[in-house]
Design an enzyme around this catalytic site. Structure first.
Site, PDB file in Angstrom:
ATOM      1  N   TYR A   1     -13.614   9.826   3.241  1.00 23.69           N
ATOM      2  CA  TYR A   1     -12.377   9.051   3.425  1.00 23.69           C
ATOM      3  C   TYR A   1     -12.531   8.051   4.589  1.00 23.69           C
ATOM      4  O   TYR A   1     -11.918   6.985   4.601  1.00 23.69           O
ATOM      5  CB  TYR A   1     -11.192  10.004   3.636  1.00 23.69           C
TER       6      TYR A   1
ATOM      7  N   LYS B   1      -5.134   5.107   8.146  1.00 22.20           N
ATOM      8  CA  LYS B   1      -3.906   5.893   7.913  1.00 22.20           C
ATOM      9  C   LYS B   1      -3.362   6.447   9.241  1.00 22.20           C
ATOM     10  O   LYS B   1      -2.145   6.571   9.414  1.00 22.20           O
ATOM     11  CB  LYS B   1      -4.157   7.034   6.932  1.00 22.20           C
TER      12      LYS B   1
HETATM   13  P1  NAD Z   1      -2.987   1.850  -6.407  1.00 21.62           P
HETATM   14  O1  NAD Z   1      -4.348   1.271  -6.531  1.00 21.62           O
HETATM   15  O2  NAD Z   1      -2.193   1.999  -7.630  1.00 21.62           O
HETATM   16  O3  NAD Z   1      -2.135   1.018  -5.345  1.00 21.62           O
HETATM   17  C1  NAD Z   1      -2.731   0.339  -4.268  1.00 21.62           C
HETATM   18  C2  NAD Z   1      -2.038  -1.009  -4.212  1.00 21.62           C
HETATM   19  O4  NAD Z   1      -2.472  -1.752  -3.057  1.00 21.62           O
HETATM   20  C3  NAD Z   1      -2.340  -1.882  -5.434  1.00 21.62           C
HETATM   21  O5  NAD Z   1      -1.137  -2.265  -6.061  1.00 21.62           O
HETATM   22  C4  NAD Z   1      -3.013  -3.104  -4.838  1.00 21.62           C
HETATM   23  O6  NAD Z   1      -2.726  -4.307  -5.530  1.00 21.62           O
HETATM   24  C5  NAD Z   1      -2.408  -3.100  -3.433  1.00 21.62           C
HETATM   25  N1  NAD Z   1      -3.147  -3.975  -2.531  1.00 21.62           N
HETATM   26  C6  NAD Z   1      -4.422  -3.837  -2.077  1.00 21.62           C
HETATM   27  N2  NAD Z   1      -4.750  -4.912  -1.322  1.00 21.62           N
HETATM   28  C7  NAD Z   1      -3.640  -5.721  -1.285  1.00 21.62           C
HETATM   29  C8  NAD Z   1      -3.348  -6.983  -0.704  1.00 21.62           C
HETATM   30  N3  NAD Z   1      -4.266  -7.667   0.004  1.00 21.62           N
HETATM   31  N4  NAD Z   1      -2.116  -7.516  -0.881  1.00 21.62           N
HETATM   32  C9  NAD Z   1      -1.174  -6.862  -1.627  1.00 21.62           C
HETATM   33  N5  NAD Z   1      -1.393  -5.651  -2.211  1.00 21.62           N
HETATM   34  C10 NAD Z   1      -2.620  -5.111  -2.047  1.00 21.62           C
HETATM   35  O7  NAD Z   1      -3.215   3.257  -5.695  1.00 21.62           O
HETATM   36  P2  NAD Z   1      -2.201   4.326  -5.071  1.00 21.62           P
HETATM   37  O8  NAD Z   1      -2.994   5.553  -4.953  1.00 21.62           O
HETATM   38  O9  NAD Z   1      -0.936   4.328  -5.801  1.00 21.62           O
HETATM   39  O10 NAD Z   1      -1.997   3.783  -3.605  1.00 21.62           O
HETATM   40  C11 NAD Z   1      -0.717   3.523  -3.037  1.00 21.62           C
HETATM   41  C12 NAD Z   1      -0.659   4.070  -1.628  1.00 21.62           C
HETATM   42  O11 NAD Z   1      -0.644   5.493  -1.700  1.00 21.62           O
HETATM   43  C13 NAD Z   1      -1.839   3.691  -0.759  1.00 21.62           C
HETATM   44  O12 NAD Z   1      -1.384   3.447   0.559  1.00 21.62           O
HETATM   45  C14 NAD Z   1      -2.687   4.945  -0.789  1.00 21.62           C
HETATM   46  O13 NAD Z   1      -3.527   5.060   0.327  1.00 21.62           O
HETATM   47  C15 NAD Z   1      -1.586   5.977  -0.769  1.00 21.62           C
HETATM   48  N6  NAD Z   1      -1.976   7.348  -1.136  1.00 21.62           N
HETATM   49  C16 NAD Z   1      -2.636   7.568  -2.315  1.00 21.62           C
HETATM   50  C17 NAD Z   1      -3.001   8.862  -2.642  1.00 21.62           C
HETATM   51  C18 NAD Z   1      -3.723   9.150  -3.926  1.00 21.62           C
HETATM   52  O14 NAD Z   1      -4.320  10.213  -4.047  1.00 21.62           O
HETATM   53  N7  NAD Z   1      -3.697   8.256  -4.895  1.00 21.62           N
HETATM   54  C19 NAD Z   1      -2.688   9.933  -1.792  1.00 21.62           C
HETATM   55  C20 NAD Z   1      -2.005   9.658  -0.621  1.00 21.62           C
HETATM   56  C21 NAD Z   1      -1.651   8.375  -0.301  1.00 21.62           C
END
Ligand code: NAD
Length: 252
Positions: free
Chosen positions: A154, A161
């Site tokens: 990670y 984060k």
């Molecule tokens: P996802 O890929 O669906 O979403 C990530 C989003 O970030 C995408 O829509 C992407 O377009 C956007 N993004 C990246 N660079 C960007 C930029 N320059 N400008 C605008 N948007 C941008 O994946 P997700 O897992 O739904 O991620 C959403 C959040 O949840 C993130 O912060 C991720 O770290 C967090 N998260 C995810 C998990 C998991 O297991 N999936 C767990 C905990 C937290």
């Protein structure tokens, strides 16, 4: 429309497709009566979100790497919708090379980018949003327990984060007087586009599932429902907090 978010307008940043956590949040908030406005990263991703959201007016481009893009997006939101009641920030990015192996492989540029895109962007959205946020309002960001533990692969995202969670607390301190609450949801691991960038993500998902209290992974809907609650006036006493929605994975 009835529900505990009836009458509220909420901006959701970070829907890439129907697996996105942001989409789960949007769906849950819509169920509770909220009007949802979306930002998407670029034209390429617009193709996917357009299949989910048919009202073009509610779709606004915003690349958080650019202050100009953020300024334009919030200008458009204000002109189309006036004041809003909340922002969900579900955005993260790091190059694949940063999400595997030793942290010693990290480079200056590779380190800065996830901090910029995944953490600073929340502050940037708050700064741009403050002019159009009602009192009361609520901001929610998405984080992961890699902020406090040295989890395999990670790496720089964990550091980003940690910055994001700290930033959330400072924002909660400084926006409280304006009636804006600020919180983070620490979600359990879920198969999304962002997760697929992490080396060994299949085993991360498997281990995560095995560490839940009931052997069943947390769902987009469960995270979304918590987001809906945090956006609502029912959560008026909660600010500056990280709420775990991971089925107890963080306990072990
Ligand atoms: P996802 O890929 O669906 O979403 C990530 C989003 O970030 C995408 O829509 C992407 O377009 C956007 N993004 C990246 N660079 C960007 C930029 N320059 N400008 C605008 N948007 C941008 O994946 P997700 O897992 O739904 O991620 C959403 C959040 O949840 C993130 O912060 C991720 O770290 C967090 N998260 C995810 C998990 C998991 O297991 N999936 C767990 C905990 C937290």
């Amino acid at each position: 429309m009835s529900g505990f978010l009836a009458g509220k307008k909420i901006l959701v940043m970070g829907v890439a497709n129907n697996r996105s956590i942001a989409w789960g949040c949007a769906q849950a908030m819509e169920k509770q009566g909220a009007k949802i406005i979306y930002t998407y990263q670029n034209e390429r991703l617009k193709k996917f979100i357009s299949k989910l959201v048919t009202d073009e007016d509610c779709l606004i481009e915003c690349d958080v790497a650019s202050d100009e893009s953020i300024g334009q997006a919030f200008g458009l939101i204000q002109s189309r919708f006036g004041k809003i009641d909340g922002i969900v920030h579900a955005i993260a990015f790091a190059e694949k090379e940063e999400l595997g192996g030793s942290i010693l492989n990290s480079t200056r540029a590779g380190f800065s980018q996830p901090v910029d895109i995944s953490a600073y962007s929340f502050l940037a959205a708050a700064k741009a949003g403050i002019k159009i946020l009602n009192n009361p309002a609520s901001l929610v960001t998405l984080t992961y327990m890699g902020s406090e533990r040295a989890l395999p692969n990670y790496n720089t995202m964990g550091i980003a984060k940690a910055a994001l969670e700290s930033e959330m607390r400072y924002l909660a301190r400084d926006l409280g007087e304006k009636g804006v609450r600020v919180n983070a949801i620490s979600a359990g691991a879920m198969r999304t586009l962002a997760v697929s960038g992490i080396q060994g993500h299949a085993s991360l998902l498997k281990i995560s599932k095995s560490k839940t209290v009931d052997g069943v992974n947390v769902t987009q809907e469960e995270v979304g429902n918590t987001c809906a609650f945090l956006m609502s006036d029912l959560a008026s006493g909660i600010t500056g907090d990280v709420i775990f929605v991971d089925k107890g994975v963080h306990l072990r």
